[in-house]
Design an enzyme around this catalytic site. Structure first.
Site, PDB file in Angstrom:
ATOM      1  N   LYS A  14      50.066  26.409  33.185  1.00 33.77           N
ATOM      2  CA  LYS A  14      50.536  27.782  33.480  1.00 33.77           C
ATOM      3  C   LYS A  14      49.495  28.542  34.289  1.00 33.77           C
ATOM      4  O   LYS A  14      48.296  28.208  34.254  1.00 33.77           O
ATOM      5  CB  LYS A  14      50.876  28.562  32.207  1.00 33.77           C
ATOM      6  N   ASP A 137      48.496  30.636  23.466  1.00 31.86           N
ATOM      7  CA  ASP A 137      49.273  30.304  24.674  1.00 31.86           C
ATOM      8  C   ASP A 137      50.434  29.352  24.374  1.00 31.86           C
ATOM      9  O   ASP A 137      51.252  29.078  25.251  1.00 31.86           O
ATOM     10  CB  ASP A 137      48.374  29.609  25.720  1.00 31.86           C
TER      11      ASP A 137
END
Ligand code: C5P
Length: 295
Positions: A14, A137
């Site tokens: 990401k 995350d």
């Protein structure tokens, strides 16, 4: 003898198009807002039937004990109260401790894979809760795509795909010390003067929701002010990017990776080539990946 079942999952990295820190919480974590985006740089996670939890990674520097995959598997097994085990094999391509969410992506892929392998039938909501207990995350990386992320990372609101053709990611070689949590260290350097109201993030999310483009001027990462100080040699990579004509760079997570959005495919390819061959930088030219419900 019956063949052992295996499930293969891609674990996408990401980038944070924005990352703002709102303040410190009572539990020691920080409240954040971030527009997060998965990209097609990925590890491969294979889960197969086994009697106990066994984790195998092709990067010998990541021990099974340090691997978030182990934490994810044990957490899910305990919550589901089952006796089965699993062999989890990880092929790494995402640089480690780089701000690209590699370990968290592997953990999220493990949760998705084990949900199938163990026939748990858990909903995304159930998986999100387990994911949050593994790492901040991990919840976003269960589904990926483009999302507005809040809280300490556990509040994930999917938004339409960001209109960005390519990202050029560079991971500076900053010689991190083993044994120190890079993320915890970066957060320990945050002070009150860095807190914001999250306006930049909400502005970008609103623009994406209304179908608008994503001009790089709207990208922002509050950790960027610390990067030069906490990552030795980080400034060298930045200088190299500037030398070849890249002016806008944004830190990924708490660093040290940085990304830029090339103005065209051709320029992106040229920048990638220059950085990797002339300067020997670890560089990746990648595209956004939609969430698994969109693809
Ligand atoms: O959740 P995760 O294990 O990734 O967090 C690592 C460390 O980073 C935490 O122990 C905490 O010190 C810090 N952190 C934080 N606020 C967040 C996420 C992480 O302070 N939202």
């Amino acid at each position: 003898m019956t063949e052992k079942r295996s499930i293969v999952q891609k674990a996408y990295a990401k980038v944070n198009l924005t990352l703002e820190i709102l303040g410190k919480r009572r539990d020691g974590y920080h409240d954040l807002v971030s527009v997060m985006q998965t990209v097609n740089l990925f590890d491969t996670v294979t889960v197969s039937e086994a009697d106990s939890i066994v984790v195998d990674c092709d990067d010998s520097e990541i021990t099974a004990d340090d691997n978030l995959v182990t934490k994810a598997a044990i957490e899910l097994k305990n919550r589901a109260a089952i006796s089965e085990g699993a062999k989890i094999s990880v092929e790494k391509r995402i640089p480690v401790s780089a701000g690209l969410g590699g370990g968290s992506a592997d953990a999220a892929a493990t949760l998705r894979g084990l949900n199938y392998l163990w026939n748990l039938g858990l909903t995304d909501g159930d998986l999100l809760e387990t994911a949050a207990s593994v790492g901040s995350d991990v919840p976003f990386l269960i589904k990926g795509g483009t999302s507005l992320v809040g809280g300490r990372g556990e509040e994930v609101v999917p938004i339409p795909s960001a209109k960005i053709p390519k990202f050029l990611i560079v991971t500076p070689d900053v010689h991190q010390q083993p044994g120190i949590s890079k993320t915890a260290f970066a957060f320990s350097r945050v002070d009150k003067s860095m807190y914001t109201l999250g306006n930049l993030t909400h502005k970008l999310a609103a623009r994406i929701r209304s179908g608008g483009d994503c001009p790089p001027e709207l990208f922002f990462n509050q950790f960027q002010v610390l990067a030069e100080d906490i990552y030795p040699r980080w400034a060298l990579s930045l200088q190299r990017l500037n030398n070849i004509g890249v002016s806008e760079v944004i830190l990924c997570g708490s660093g040290p990776s940085i990304f830029t959005v090339p103005p065209s495919k051709e320029i992106g390819t040229a920048w990638h080539l220059l950085l990797s061959t002339t300067y020997g930088e670890k560089a990746f030219l990648v595209e956004p990946v939609p969430s698994d419900t969109e693809s």
